[in-house]
Design an enzyme around this catalytic site. Structure first.
Site, PDB file in Angstrom:
ATOM      1  N   MET A  32      36.928  -5.911  20.679  1.00 57.82           N
ATOM      2  CA  MET A  32      37.989  -6.363  19.769  1.00 57.82           C
ATOM      3  C   MET A  32      39.324  -5.705  20.140  1.00 57.82           C
ATOM      4  SD  MET A  32      36.295  -7.076  16.099  1.00 57.82           S
ATOM      5  CE  MET A  32      36.347  -5.406  15.490  1.00 57.82           C
ATOM      6  N   HIS A  36      39.680   2.127  24.136  1.00 59.95           N
ATOM      7  CA  HIS A  36      39.639   3.571  24.375  1.00 59.95           C
ATOM      8  C   HIS A  36      38.641   3.826  25.504  1.00 59.95           C
ATOM      9  CE1 HIS A  36      35.944   3.296  22.099  1.00 59.95           C
ATOM     10  NE2 HIS A  36      36.587   2.823  21.042  1.00 59.95           N
ATOM     11  N   HIS A  39      35.225   2.045  25.434  1.00 58.04           N
ATOM     12  CA  HIS A  39      35.215   0.677  25.961  1.00 58.04           C
ATOM     13  C   HIS A  39      35.227   0.692  27.493  1.00 58.04           C
ATOM     14  CE1 HIS A  39      37.358  -0.176  21.972  1.00 58.04           C
ATOM     15  NE2 HIS A  39      36.312  -0.970  21.914  1.00 58.04           N
ATOM     16  N   LEU A 178      30.364   7.238  23.850  1.00 57.00           N
ATOM     17  CA  LEU A 178      31.299   8.241  24.355  1.00 57.00           C
ATOM     18  C   LEU A 178      31.951   8.941  23.161  1.00 57.00           C
ATOM     19  CD1 LEU A 178      31.664   8.474  27.438  1.00 57.00           C
ATOM     20  CD2 LEU A 178      34.017   7.743  27.084  1.00 57.00           C
TER      21      LEU A 178
HETATM   22  P1  AMP Z   1      34.697  -2.964  19.370  1.00 54.56           P
HETATM   23  O1  AMP Z   1      35.957  -3.252  20.117  1.00 54.56           O
HETATM   24  O2  AMP Z   1      34.795  -1.803  18.445  1.00 54.56           O
HETATM   25  O3  AMP Z   1      34.096  -4.195  18.764  1.00 54.56           O
HETATM   26  O4  AMP Z   1      33.657  -2.489  20.464  1.00 54.56           O
HETATM   27  C1  AMP Z   1      33.413  -3.245  21.620  1.00 54.56           C
HETATM   28  C2  AMP Z   1      32.229  -2.662  22.348  1.00 54.56           C
HETATM   29  O5  AMP Z   1      32.502  -1.317  22.700  1.00 54.56           O
HETATM   30  C3  AMP Z   1      30.960  -2.645  21.484  1.00 54.56           C
HETATM   31  O6  AMP Z   1      29.843  -2.981  22.301  1.00 54.56           O
HETATM   32  C4  AMP Z   1      30.904  -1.217  21.026  1.00 54.56           C
HETATM   33  O7  AMP Z   1      29.601  -0.771  20.716  1.00 54.56           O
HETATM   34  C5  AMP Z   1      31.455  -0.495  22.234  1.00 54.56           C
HETATM   35  N1  AMP Z   1      31.953   0.833  21.867  1.00 54.56           N
HETATM   36  C6  AMP Z   1      32.780   1.135  20.826  1.00 54.56           C
HETATM   37  N2  AMP Z   1      32.981   2.474  20.749  1.00 54.56           N
HETATM   38  C7  AMP Z   1      32.265   3.019  21.775  1.00 54.56           C
HETATM   39  C8  AMP Z   1      32.056   4.357  22.226  1.00 54.56           C
HETATM   40  N3  AMP Z   1      32.605   5.410  21.618  1.00 54.56           N
HETATM   41  N4  AMP Z   1      31.255   4.559  23.308  1.00 54.56           N
HETATM   42  C9  AMP Z   1      30.678   3.487  23.931  1.00 54.56           C
HETATM   43  N5  AMP Z   1      30.834   2.206  23.560  1.00 54.56           N
HETATM   44  C10 AMP Z   1      31.615   1.977  22.489  1.00 54.56           C
END
Ligand code: AMP
Length: 285
Positions: A32, A36, A39, A178
């Protein structure tokens, strides 16, 4: 900046087809945005396993509840594109809401079982929104591999479930969470916190570790979880949505460490809702 950005499904498909015609493999990293290092670790995992990597950035309205943070969710496409370019990602797919949900859109992918409980209870409709958009992204890109974070452990279980149930041929890869140096899981939502809240936030990870230590010492989830939740409230969290121990594979409730388990938590700190989880395995397993 040199990463290409496409906004339509037709353009995405043309790019992927071009790569496939050259015999190259393709990975998809759905996000989304507000990217960071967490991602970017998914992008790295994808680059290790596929010739070309597409990252999607789409703040999906259908996975937000009416009182959630859809409108204030951070959007920073230019920075995201720079980060992806630096990470070696090959293409950014950034569709509009109208491209993803054209007039007349009427389909929902609803996943039973693993969608229930935990975040499924607190955020009704959330996983149907996730499953619908991820199914669309998988059908749009038709990747060999799709990469997701264990940070959203229940979401990963939901995605694995519908990918199997719907015979979606992509391999689903989960990548470890992470964390910041103090243990806080990286999240786009961490930016919402005040300095004071940010100082309290690492207690979430500590609380999970406390439950894991207790399980390893033979204690029961029913004793450990309420105490850990209480500890979070004492540390300054406003409320705890859940603190639970589940079977690591099925997400069925687990009461002790007699198999690999996952300890999952969601709690509110000020206006920010934080989630996290860690695994624990029986000794010798
Ligand atoms: P989001 O943008 O929050 O929807 O996350 C996109 C993808 O990144 C999802 O598969 C999350 O699980 C993954 N993600 C978010 N935060 C982390 C993190 N700290 N470490 C690893 N993957 C992450």
């Amino acid at each position: 900046m040199s990463i290409d950005i496409v906004r339509s499904v037709a353009e995405l498909r043309a790019r992927v087809r071009y790569w496939r015609d050259q015999g190259l493999t393709v990975a998809l990293v759905p996000t989304m945005g507000a990217l960071h290092q967490g991602h970017l670790s998914l992008v790295s995992a994808a680059l290790e396993r596929a010739d070309r990597v597409v990252t999607s950035v789409f703040v999906n309205p259908s996975q937000f509840g009416p009182n959630e943070d859809f409108s204030r969710y951070p959007r920073q496409e230019e920075r995201d594109a720079e980060l992806l370019d630096g990470a070696g990602c090959h293409l950014l797919f950034a569709p509009t809401v109208a491209e993803m949900y054209p007039d007349g859109f009427a389909t929902t992918i609803a996943v039973g079982g693993v969608s229930e409980g935990l975040c499924g209870t607190v955020r009704p409709g959330h996983f149907a929104g996730v499953a619908t958009v991820v199914t669309k992204l998988l059908l749009q890109a038709l990747p060999d591999l799709a990469v997701f974070g264990e940070k959203d452990y229940q979401q990963l279980a939901v995605i694995r479930r519908f990918a199997r149930d719907l015979d979606i041929p992509a391999v689903i890869l989960g990548v470890p969470t992470l964390r910041e140096a103090d243990g806080l899981a990286m999240s786009s939502r961490n930016a919402y916190m005040t300095a004071e809240e940010r100082a309290i936030a690492p207690w979430l990870h500590r609380a999970l570790q406390g439950v894991a230590d207790g399980l390893r010492a033979g204690a029961l989830a029913a004793d450990l979880c309420p105490k850990a939740a209480d500890g979070l409230l004492k540390a300054g969290f406003a409320s705890v949505d859940y603190m639970e121990v589940r079977d690591a594979a099925s997400l069925a409730p687990a009461d002790r460490l007699d198999r690999p388990v996952r300890i999952l938590v969601a709690a509110r700190l000020g206006k920010t809702r934080l989630i996290d989880n860690i695994g624990a395995v029986p000794e010798g397993a």
